[in-house]
Design a protein around this motif. Structure first.
Motif, PDB file in Angstrom:
ATOM      1  N   LYS A  41     -16.879   7.926   6.680  1.00  0.00           N
ATOM      2  CA  LYS A  41     -17.002   6.470   6.780  1.00  0.00           C
ATOM      3  C   LYS A  41     -17.021   5.815   5.408  1.00  0.00           C
ATOM      4  CE  LYS A  41     -19.159   6.439  11.341  1.00  0.00           C
ATOM      5  NZ  LYS A  41     -20.375   6.177  12.136  1.00  0.00           N
ATOM      6  N   GLU A  42     -17.577   6.510   4.407  1.00  0.00           N
ATOM      7  CA  GLU A  42     -17.524   5.980   3.044  1.00  0.00           C
ATOM      8  C   GLU A  42     -16.079   5.956   2.546  1.00  0.00           C
ATOM      9  OE1 GLU A  42     -20.074   7.905   0.310  1.00  0.00           O
ATOM     10  OE2 GLU A  42     -21.928   7.337   1.327  1.00  0.00           O
ATOM     11  N   GLU A  43     -15.352   7.048   2.802  1.00  0.00           N
ATOM     12  CA  GLU A  43     -13.946   7.091   2.375  1.00  0.00           C
ATOM     13  C   GLU A  43     -13.134   6.038   3.119  1.00  0.00           C
ATOM     14  OE1 GLU A  43     -10.174  10.229   2.000  1.00  0.00           O
ATOM     15  OE2 GLU A  43     -12.112  10.919   2.798  1.00  0.00           O
ATOM     16  N   GLN A  44     -13.447   5.829   4.394  1.00  0.00           N
ATOM     17  CA  GLN A  44     -12.750   4.802   5.172  1.00  0.00           C
ATOM     18  C   GLN A  44     -12.972   3.415   4.572  1.00  0.00           C
ATOM     19  OE1 GLN A  44     -14.313   3.958   9.131  1.00  0.00           O
ATOM     20  NE2 GLN A  44     -12.244   3.929   9.958  1.00  0.00           N
ATOM     21  N   ALA A  45     -14.213   3.134   4.145  1.00  0.00           N
ATOM     22  CA  ALA A  45     -14.511   1.836   3.541  1.00  0.00           C
ATOM     23  C   ALA A  45     -13.773   1.655   2.223  1.00  0.00           C
ATOM     24  CB  ALA A  45     -16.020   1.701   3.330  1.00  0.00           C
ATOM     25  N   GLU A  46     -13.670   2.732   1.426  1.00  0.00           N
ATOM     26  CA  GLU A  46     -12.961   2.649   0.143  1.00  0.00           C
ATOM     27  C   GLU A  46     -11.478   2.374   0.371  1.00  0.00           C
ATOM     28  OE1 GLU A  46     -13.745   6.289  -1.864  1.00  0.00           O
ATOM     29  OE2 GLU A  46     -15.882   5.906  -2.097  1.00  0.00           O
ATOM     30  N   ILE A  47     -10.878   3.051   1.361  1.00  0.00           N
ATOM     31  CA  ILE A  47      -9.454   2.836   1.656  1.00  0.00           C
ATOM     32  C   ILE A  47      -9.222   1.410   2.131  1.00  0.00           C
ATOM     33  CG2 ILE A  47      -7.584   3.474   3.241  1.00  0.00           C
ATOM     34  CD1 ILE A  47      -8.550   6.346   3.071  1.00  0.00           C
ATOM     35  N   GLU A  48     -10.098   0.905   3.007  1.00  0.00           N
ATOM     36  CA  GLU A  48      -9.945  -0.468   3.501  1.00  0.00           C
ATOM     37  C   GLU A  48     -10.072  -1.477   2.360  1.00  0.00           C
ATOM     38  OE1 GLU A  48     -11.605   0.300   8.045  1.00  0.00           O
ATOM     39  OE2 GLU A  48     -12.856  -0.731   6.559  1.00  0.00           O
ATOM     40  N   SER A  49     -10.932  -1.166   1.384  1.00  0.00           N
ATOM     41  CA  SER A  49     -11.066  -2.056   0.228  1.00  0.00           C
ATOM     42  C   SER A  49      -9.768  -2.087  -0.576  1.00  0.00           C
ATOM     43  CB  SER A  49     -12.228  -1.586  -0.656  1.00  0.00           C
ATOM     44  OG  SER A  49     -12.307  -2.356  -1.827  1.00  0.00           O
ATOM     45  N   LYS A  50      -9.141  -0.909  -0.757  1.00  0.00           N
ATOM     46  CA  LYS A  50      -7.862  -0.865  -1.479  1.00  0.00           C
ATOM     47  C   LYS A  50      -6.774  -1.603  -0.712  1.00  0.00           C
ATOM     48  CE  LYS A  50      -8.163   3.330  -4.316  1.00  0.00           C
ATOM     49  NZ  LYS A  50      -7.552   4.642  -4.610  1.00  0.00           N
ATOM     50  N   LEU A  51      -6.736  -1.404   0.600  1.00  0.00           N
ATOM     51  CA  LEU A  51      -5.703  -2.052   1.403  1.00  0.00           C
ATOM     52  C   LEU A  51      -5.872  -3.563   1.408  1.00  0.00           C
ATOM     53  CD1 LEU A  51      -5.480   0.369   4.471  1.00  0.00           C
ATOM     54  CD2 LEU A  51      -3.884   0.170   2.565  1.00  0.00           C
ATOM     55  N   GLN A  52      -7.116  -4.040   1.342  1.00  0.00           N
ATOM     56  CA  GLN A  52      -7.372  -5.474   1.307  1.00  0.00           C
ATOM     57  C   GLN A  52      -6.807  -6.111   0.051  1.00  0.00           C
ATOM     58  OE1 GLN A  52      -8.542  -7.173   3.813  1.00  0.00           O
ATOM     59  NE2 GLN A  52      -8.496  -9.140   2.774  1.00  0.00           N
ATOM     60  N   PRO A  94       0.829  -1.207   0.000  1.00  0.00           N
ATOM     61  CA  PRO A  94       0.000   0.000   0.000  1.00  0.00           C
ATOM     62  C   PRO A  94       0.859   1.251   0.000  1.00  0.00           C
ATOM     63  CG  PRO A  94       0.024  -1.012   2.170  1.00  0.00           C
ATOM     64  CD  PRO A  94       0.728  -1.965   1.250  1.00  0.00           C
ATOM     65  N   SER A  95       0.354   2.320  -0.583  1.00  0.00           N
ATOM     66  CA  SER A  95       1.110   3.559  -0.642  1.00  0.00           C
ATOM     67  C   SER A  95       1.138   4.229   0.720  1.00  0.00           C
ATOM     68  CB  SER A  95       0.482   4.510  -1.663  1.00  0.00           C
ATOM     69  OG  SER A  95      -0.731   5.032  -1.161  1.00  0.00           O
ATOM     70  N   PRO A  96       2.212   4.960   1.031  1.00  0.00           N
ATOM     71  CA  PRO A  96       2.272   5.694   2.308  1.00  0.00           C
ATOM     72  C   PRO A  96       1.114   6.674   2.461  1.00  0.00           C
ATOM     73  CG  PRO A  96       4.437   5.612   1.256  1.00  0.00           C
ATOM     74  CD  PRO A  96       3.462   5.086   0.255  1.00  0.00           C
ATOM     75  N   ASN A  97       0.719   7.330   1.359  1.00  0.00           N
ATOM     76  CA  ASN A  97      -0.389   8.279   1.434  1.00  0.00           C
ATOM     77  C   ASN A  97      -1.679   7.593   1.855  1.00  0.00           C
ATOM     78  OD1 ASN A  97       1.388  10.168   0.569  1.00  0.00           O
ATOM     79  ND2 ASN A  97       0.315  10.730  -1.288  1.00  0.00           N
ATOM     80  N   LEU A  98      -1.894   6.356   1.348  1.00  0.00           N
ATOM     81  CA  LEU A  98      -3.111   5.619   1.670  1.00  0.00           C
ATOM     82  C   LEU A  98      -3.135   5.274   3.153  1.00  0.00           C
ATOM     83  CD1 LEU A  98      -5.452   4.721  -0.153  1.00  0.00           C
ATOM     84  CD2 LEU A  98      -4.417   2.468  -0.261  1.00  0.00           C
ATOM     85  N   LEU A  99      -2.011   4.793   3.680  1.00  0.00           N
ATOM     86  CA  LEU A  99      -1.934   4.453   5.096  1.00  0.00           C
ATOM     87  C   LEU A  99      -2.073   5.691   5.976  1.00  0.00           C
ATOM     88  CD1 LEU A  99       1.014   1.881   4.940  1.00  0.00           C
ATOM     89  CD2 LEU A  99      -1.409   1.369   5.233  1.00  0.00           C
ATOM     90  N   SER A 100      -1.446   6.802   5.531  1.00  0.00           N
ATOM     91  CA  SER A 100      -1.533   8.050   6.294  1.00  0.00           C
ATOM     92  C   SER A 100      -2.961   8.562   6.329  1.00  0.00           C
ATOM     93  CB  SER A 100      -0.608   9.096   5.671  1.00  0.00           C
ATOM     94  OG  SER A 100      -0.756  10.340   6.312  1.00  0.00           O
ATOM     95  N   ARG A 101      -3.631   8.509   5.164  1.00  0.00           N
ATOM     96  CA  ARG A 101      -5.012   8.990   5.104  1.00  0.00           C
ATOM     97  C   ARG A 101      -5.925   8.115   5.965  1.00  0.00           C
ATOM     98  NH1 ARG A 101      -8.315  12.811   5.727  1.00  0.00           N
ATOM     99  NH2 ARG A 101     -10.310  12.597   4.639  1.00  0.00           N
ATOM    100  N   GLN A 102      -5.640   6.823   6.035  1.00  0.00           N
ATOM    101  CA  GLN A 102      -6.436   5.931   6.874  1.00  0.00           C
ATOM    102  C   GLN A 102      -6.371   6.373   8.332  1.00  0.00           C
ATOM    103  OE1 GLN A 102      -4.914   1.974   7.659  1.00  0.00           O
ATOM    104  NE2 GLN A 102      -6.944   1.068   7.379  1.00  0.00           N
ATOM    105  N   GLN A 103      -5.182   6.712   8.821  1.00  0.00           N
ATOM    106  CA  GLN A 103      -5.038   7.173  10.195  1.00  0.00           C
ATOM    107  C   GLN A 103      -5.696   8.529  10.402  1.00  0.00           C
ATOM    108  OE1 GLN A 103      -3.821   5.192  12.624  1.00  0.00           O
ATOM    109  NE2 GLN A 103      -3.755   3.700  10.951  1.00  0.00           N
ATOM    110  N   GLU A 104      -5.577   9.423   9.426  1.00  0.00           N
ATOM    111  CA  GLU A 104      -6.217  10.735   9.523  1.00  0.00           C
ATOM    112  C   GLU A 104      -7.731  10.596   9.638  1.00  0.00           C
ATOM    113  OE1 GLU A 104      -2.926  13.124   6.777  1.00  0.00           O
ATOM    114  OE2 GLU A 104      -5.022  13.009   6.157  1.00  0.00           O
ATOM    115  N   ILE A 105      -8.306   9.689   8.833  1.00  0.00           N
ATOM    116  CA  ILE A 105      -9.761   9.505   8.840  1.00  0.00           C
ATOM    117  C   ILE A 105     -10.222   8.986  10.200  1.00  0.00           C
ATOM    118  CG2 ILE A 105     -11.596   8.033   7.938  1.00  0.00           C
ATOM    119  CD1 ILE A 105     -10.459   8.414   5.189  1.00  0.00           C
TER     120      ILE A 105
END
Length: 532
Positions: free
Chosen positions: A475-486, A413-424
């Motif tokens: 929460k929608e953005e959180q679900a999209e990020i979790e889908s990408k991380l999966q 996963p990209s660092p930006n994706l992981l960072s955004r997950q924590q921000e959310i």
């Protein structure tokens, strides 16, 4: 006759009854006498021919230690007859009942009626595997064997969003005029629609199917994942159909799963000193060249017909390079959508969608949140030099080069994706706290008779509404990020040929290629694979 000689203060007592037991009665003594050893104690069991009884090792050990220390008479129950024991365990989800049969120790064996009684006591009435009961009873013992199985609830189909405006049939290629001539300005990349055009249809999730537990009680169905339509700029929810998004302005539709917006399209010749840097909310179509050092920032898609040299591009949609990019180590390409190009050379790329290159990725630094595909639609399909990181996987015809140039390929996963997950996560926490505070204040004001006309009621009501909307978006953005991380659990690195000098990485698994390899496939570690 007992052969083992007992001290005077110790006697063997056989307790009769439905479940006989062998006990040692120990009287207190004033002076130390001879002691029974563990061997003596076991000889007693053998001499009484009760080895098949339940032997209480704890009592035997305790008797051996305390036989000359008791202050009052004490009985040690060292062996006893035990009947078979039947236990039934029901899983937390009520979908399984499991049977344990503990064998008898000189007592009565388990029977089918005992199992049936245990099932009845546990209220197991559905899905009982009748044929298994007699088999398990005949075996004399079993440990947590499946004896009844319910029917799991079915999950409904998730919500779907259907785009009603189709792309041009000749997208990316010149269109044909009525007289048969070719229109090189019409590449079919953008479809213009008038106000009122239906754009996006929400197809609601299905309810799913209910299940039934082993206790005969229903298990509620699990409805499919739901999301609402969200209008963007230039769009609105239809007044006739709450599941329809329509345009309320003329322009080009851009879709984002459950949302859409209408933007205009900017068509220009060259990007140079006459135009300066381009900042545009809509899509940008560049028919000419981009001079080195210039920048294009588009809210929608970008199309560049000619070769790009040393220029920066950023897009809220996708970027399509009809030719390619000579980055000269000065070019950054950043997009929220996909990237297509014939080649990329010495570029820095951040792509939230998929990256498709026909011929070559050379000496680039690439982070892609989707799939990197090189040569899949024709072309040489080679990646060499630099570092390519993708979340969903990398597919190429050739990795590395005969010169053994260092080439790093990684699925992570990209660092930006992981960072955004924590921000959310933090933003959701703050929004929930603020919403709770606003609702408490609103409740207090409404309960106070003197405050019913307080203007703060309207203010807190609006604040609560805005916070609830913001929470839904987060929460929608959180679900999209979790889908990408999966997706990182299934991403692979696949190539037809791999040269020495290539290093591939997925999670904690790494491999350095030391010799020329064909038909190469590198998969995630087994522990990273998703459960079936």
């Amino acid at each position: 006759m007992l052969e083992t000689k007992l001290p005077e203060h110790i006697k063997v007592v056989m307790e009769s009854g439905e479940n006989p037991a062998l006990m040692l009665m120990v009287e207190p003594i004033r002076q130390v006498e001879a002691k029974l050893t563990l061997l003596d104690l076991r000889n007693i069991l053998r001499e009484y021919k009760i080895e098949n009884w339940f032997i209480n090792e704890e009592q035997i050990s305790l008797c051996e230690k305390e036989q000359n220390k008791v202050k009052v008479a004490k009985a040690f129950r060292i062996a006893e007859v035990r009947d078979a024991e039947v236990r039934v365990r029901i899983s937390e989800d009520r979908l399984e009942a499991r049977l344990t049969i503990i064998r008898p120790y000189g007592g009565k064996p388990a029977t089918v009626s005992m199992v049936e009684e245990a099932l009845q006591k546990a209220e197991v009435i559905w899905g009982v595997q009748e044929n298994s009961i007699s088999q398990l009873v005949a075996s004399g013992t079993c440990d947590d064997a499946l004896i009844a199985k319910g029917v799991p609830a079915g999950t409904g189909e998730p919500v779907r969003f259907e785009q009603l405006v189709k792309e041009s049939e000749h997208k990316g290629r010149p269109g044909e005029r009525n007289d048969g001539s070719v229109d090189y300005r019409d590449l079919g990349l953008f479809t213009s629609v008038p106000a009122g055009t239906p754009l996006l249809k929400r197809i609601p999730p299905t309810a799913g199917t209910p299940g039934i537990g082993v206790d005969g009680q229903p298990i509620p169905a699990r409805p499919g994942r739901d999301r609402e339509l969200r209008p963007g700029v230039g769009t609105e929810i239809s007044t006739d159909d709450p599941n329809m998004l329509v345009a309320n302005a003329n322009g080009t539709p851009i879709f984002r799963e459950n949302s859409g917006k209408i933007v205009a399209k900017l068509e220009i010749g060259d990007v140079d000193y006459e135009t300066g840097d381009i900042n545009f909310d809509g899509s940008v179509h560049i028919r000419g060249t981009m001079r080195p050092g210039f920048k294009v920032n588009a809210g929608g898609d970008i199309l560049v017909v000619d070769t790009v040299e040393g220029a920066d591009l950023r897009a809220g949609g996708s970027i399509n390079f009809r030719c390619g990019v000579f980055g000269k180590s000065q070019t950054q390409i950043i997009t929220k959508g996909n990237i297509r190009a014939k080649f990329l050379h010495e570029c820095i790329v951040y792509c939230e969608g998929n990256l498709e290159v026909e011929d070559l990725i050379a000496n680039c630094q690439i982070i892609c949140e989707g799939m990197v595909e090189v040569g899949q639609k024709g072309g040489k399909g080679q990646i060499y030099g630099g570092k390519t990181v993708a979340t969903r996987g990398v597919h190429a015809k050739i990795l590395g080069a005969v010169t053994e140039l260092g080439t790093l390929i990684e699925v992570s996963p990209s660092p930006n994706l992981l960072s955004r997950q924590q921000e959310i996560i933090k933003e959701i926490g703050r929004a929930e706290w603020n919403l709770s505070d606003a609702q408490k204040s609103l409740q207090f004001l409404r309960s106070s008779s003197s405050s019913r006309t307080d203007p703060r009621i309207e203010s807190y009501t609006e604040t609560s509404f805005n916070l609830m909307e913001r929470l839904d978006q987060l929460k929608e953005e959180q679900a999209e990020i979790e889908s990408k991380l999966q997706a990182r659990n299934t991403g692979k690195i696949v190539a037809g040929q791999v040269h020495p000098g290539v290093q591939v990485t997925i999670g904690h698994r790494r491999k350095a290629i030391a010799s020329f390899t064909q038909s190469f496939s590198f998969e995630p570690p087994k522990e990273a694979q998703p459960a079936a």
